[in-house]
Design a protein around this motif. Sequence first.
Motif: not given
Length: 326
Positions: A58-62
């Motif tokens: 999710f941090k990668v996506y953000r």
Amino acid sequence: MNRIVIATDTFDQVNGVSTTYKNILKVTNHSITIIHPGQFKWKSFKVYPEIQVCIEPFKVYRSIIRFKPTHMHIATEGPVGLIARIYCKINKIPFTSGYHTKFPEYLQIYFKFPLKLSYFLLRLFHKKSKAVLVPSRSCKLELEKQKFNNLVLWTRGVDNELIIKTSKSKRREKINVLHVGRISIEKSIDDLCVLQDKFNVTIVGDGPYLKAIKEKYNKINYLGYKFGKDLANIYSQHDVFCFTSKTDTFGIVMIEALCNGLPVAAYNVTGPKDIVIKGLTGFLGQDLENNIINCLKLDRQLIQNLSVKKWTWQSSEKILFKNLLD
């Protein structure tokens, strides 16, 4: 203005993928953001401790959202690459992808994972890519047989820091043979190590199989990782470069050796057969010992002259961005 993101599951490590993108960044005028596991929390496997497996999807996506890319190059098929692929699908962002590693073969070697299933999953991953960039002609042919589409040949280069003017090989009692690369079981490095009584063998690199070969072969010179001018000097001090792998898609270390005038002895497989001109820049075949001996007949200056002109990161950079931005 183009906002370009390169998403990769390897960047901090010493391997062909990291080498490729670090050198692309050196020669390009484009503004590029690299997203890789070292920027997030990650874990590794005992089998492959150097691998960084990102565990914060999710941090990668953000992070990708924050950069608002207009174009994306997805370098690898791991977790970071998969998140980038999902982002491109949801947001209809044009992307290219890279095929660097024979993951199906490696998954079969290490985990007995079925080849057909691996290739099916990889086809899905690359299906919507504008161009799947592959490092060699024979790799391209292999993927065509596996029903991959939009395959584009993507050359590689050698950093000028890694090149030293070559000189003629000196006559020695034993031939000085060099191997550079990651020391892992799938690289078939034992095939060279068993020749330790016949040649002066030097191995540059590290990896999970290093401890095992050190225990089995005590006449070999193990130097660990070397970089830049130190590595260029090592190339220049040897007579022949031996590339033992049968599972690589290319082999940047081979073109580094050639650009230093070092002939290459290898098997006639994907990678070597795309790089080595038999009888001119090296010898290929099942008999590594014979290939090494035959390499001494070759003209080192000619090898260097041919190779320095052919293998440049500028050419590699042009192919990448032509396919991504056009």
